[in-house]
Design a protein around this motif. Sequence first.
Motif, short mmCIF file in Angstrom:
data_model
loop_
_atom_site.label_atom_id
_atom_site.label_comp_id
_atom_site.label_asym_id
_atom_site.label_seq_id
_atom_site.Cartn_x
_atom_site.Cartn_y
_atom_site.Cartn_z
N ALA A 260 15.69 -9.64 -6.52
CA ALA A 260 14.91 -8.62 -7.48
C ALA A 260 13.64 -9.15 -8.20
N ILE A 261 13.92 -10.36 -8.91
CA ILE A 261 12.93 -10.96 -9.62
C ILE A 261 11.72 -11.25 -8.71
N THR A 262 11.94 -11.72 -7.33
CA THR A 262 11.09 -12.15 -6.58
C THR A 262 10.22 -10.81 -5.97
N LEU A 263 10.61 -9.75 -6.06
CA LEU A 263 9.94 -8.45 -5.30
C LEU A 263 8.67 -8.45 -5.55
N PRO A 264 8.17 -8.54 -6.87
CA PRO A 264 6.69 -8.34 -6.99
C PRO A 264 5.65 -9.31 -6.32
N VAL A 265 6.11 -10.37 -6.29
CA VAL A 265 5.36 -11.62 -5.72
C VAL A 265 5.49 -11.37 -4.03
N GLU A 266 6.49 -10.90 -3.68
CA GLU A 266 6.62 -10.54 -2.29
C GLU A 266 5.86 -9.40 -1.94
N LEU A 267 5.80 -8.28 -2.64
CA LEU A 267 4.98 -7.25 -2.32
C LEU A 267 3.26 -7.84 -2.24
N GLU A 268 3.03 -8.58 -3.24
CA GLU A 268 1.51 -8.95 -3.37
C GLU A 268 1.62 -9.73 -2.13
N GLN A 271 1.20 -7.96 1.37
CA GLN A 271 0.04 -7.19 1.58
C GLN A 271 -1.27 -7.97 1.78
N TYR A 272 -1.51 -9.05 0.67
CA TYR A 272 -2.64 -9.65 0.57
C TYR A 272 -2.92 -10.94 1.24
N LYS A 273 -1.84 -11.44 1.59
CA LYS A 273 -1.76 -12.73 2.46
C LYS A 273 -1.29 -12.81 4.08
N LEU A 274 -0.33 -11.64 4.11
CA LEU A 274 0.21 -11.58 5.30
C LEU A 274 -0.39 -10.60 6.17
N GLY A 275 -1.11 -9.51 5.55
CA GLY A 275 -1.86 -8.50 6.10
C GLY A 275 -1.14 -7.18 6.35
N LEU A 276 0.04 -7.31 5.64
CA LEU A 276 0.60 -5.79 6.16
C LEU A 276 0.12 -4.75 5.20
N SER A 277 0.30 -3.47 5.87
CA SER A 277 -0.15 -2.39 5.20
C SER A 277 0.43 -1.96 3.82
N LYS A 278 -0.16 -1.34 2.93
CA LYS A 278 0.48 -0.98 1.75
C LYS A 278 1.64 -0.05 2.16
N ARG A 279 1.50 0.83 2.79
CA ARG A 279 2.78 1.75 3.15
C ARG A 279 3.74 1.29 3.78
N ILE A 280 3.78 -0.06 4.48
CA ILE A 280 4.90 -0.80 5.10
C ILE A 280 5.37 -1.78 3.88
N THR A 281 4.63 -2.51 3.28
CA THR A 281 5.26 -3.31 2.25
C THR A 281 6.20 -2.42 1.12
N HIS A 282 5.54 -1.33 0.83
CA HIS A 282 6.08 -0.47 -0.17
C HIS A 282 7.24 0.34 0.11
#
Length: 412
Positions: A260-268, A271-282
Amino acid sequence: MKKLSMITQISLALFIGIIVGIIFPESNVVLKPIGEIFLRLMQMVIPLLILGQIIQALGGIQLKELTSIGARTMAAFAVSSFLAAAWGIVIAVFFHPGQGISLRESHETIQVQEISLQETFINFVPKNIFESLAQGTIIQLIVFALFFGLALNHYLQKHPESQLFQLVIDFNEVIITVINYVMRLAPIGIFALVTSSISQLGIQVIVPLLKYLLVYSVGTILFLGFWLLIITLFCHLNPLRVIRNMKNMSLVALATTSSAITLPVELEEAQYKLGLSKRITHLVLPLGMSLNSNGSALHMTVTVMTIAQMYQVDFDLTKLIYLAVVATFVSLANAVVPGAGLVSLAIIVPQMGLPIESIAIFGGVEWLVGMLRTILNVHSDVYSAILVAKSVNEINHEIFNEGEERLQKNIL
């Protein structure tokens, strides 16, 4: 003065319990009942925890999440969690982490019921949910919760004004609070259980524990390697760059032992380093935090197999399949509470006909195990997201290849 964390308290309790058990072997008579009371307190709300967590997870899924992308996501979660559970069984059978000590003499009432594979799967379905609650048949409770959660979701789509889902959330918060109350007693309970075990069995019980840690660590690393191989072959991504682009989330997962604590960093980073779309990550990553726990599934099967080997209990193929399936489903109901690994073990160990008091032996290594469990949970969520993104062509390879530089530009 800074308060000691729960894991630190449990580790100290384990250490002190070993010393007291060696020095005062007669302490078993006094302390064993205290340990058993603690275990009963842990077990008393587990059926309600299972029901509530799964119903909330399924009831809260939005319609957009039940699209083809949602279906692919669920398939990735189900397959990877089952493979993780099965992998835990394989490495335990191969390396025998529980060998070297026999606890059979200390618990002579172990009976492993042998049933056919057909009967096993028939028994997944409850005849009477109240009977399942009374008997604590977890797999039947999970099946009921799956149906109830989907039915609740369908009802809420037709009646969005209903407060029924909020009632489920409130109920779950109360159950989690009860578990938190019980876990405050964990240091005392673990101390009592470990002291009584050591006073009966001696220091040799520690040797299989060290072997267990080694086997679990190797199993986790190899499974992560398997995931990377799949990502490399299917998504054509450089595995070293994948690891490098997930560096920050990996460090946070290891440091906090919390998905749970890791999730915000995971989302970032996704999206911005692995290149996954926002709709997929979220969509995939928040769902994965609740519904995809490869690390927990692997942890449960390795630990159960270790305990079975300590008690010289042999599982036939049907029982091993049953263990893998139950571990997969129980991983759906992981609660975000201190010592969550012990809670999961309290669920699955009795289901396999093994003494629940055996989980006390593993309390002192919960922090180390928690690090490995969390890193696999987090990485499997991200790898699942990569697979889903690849299947719908939503990986930006330019962002993936720029990695850290792109993230810094986004922050600035």
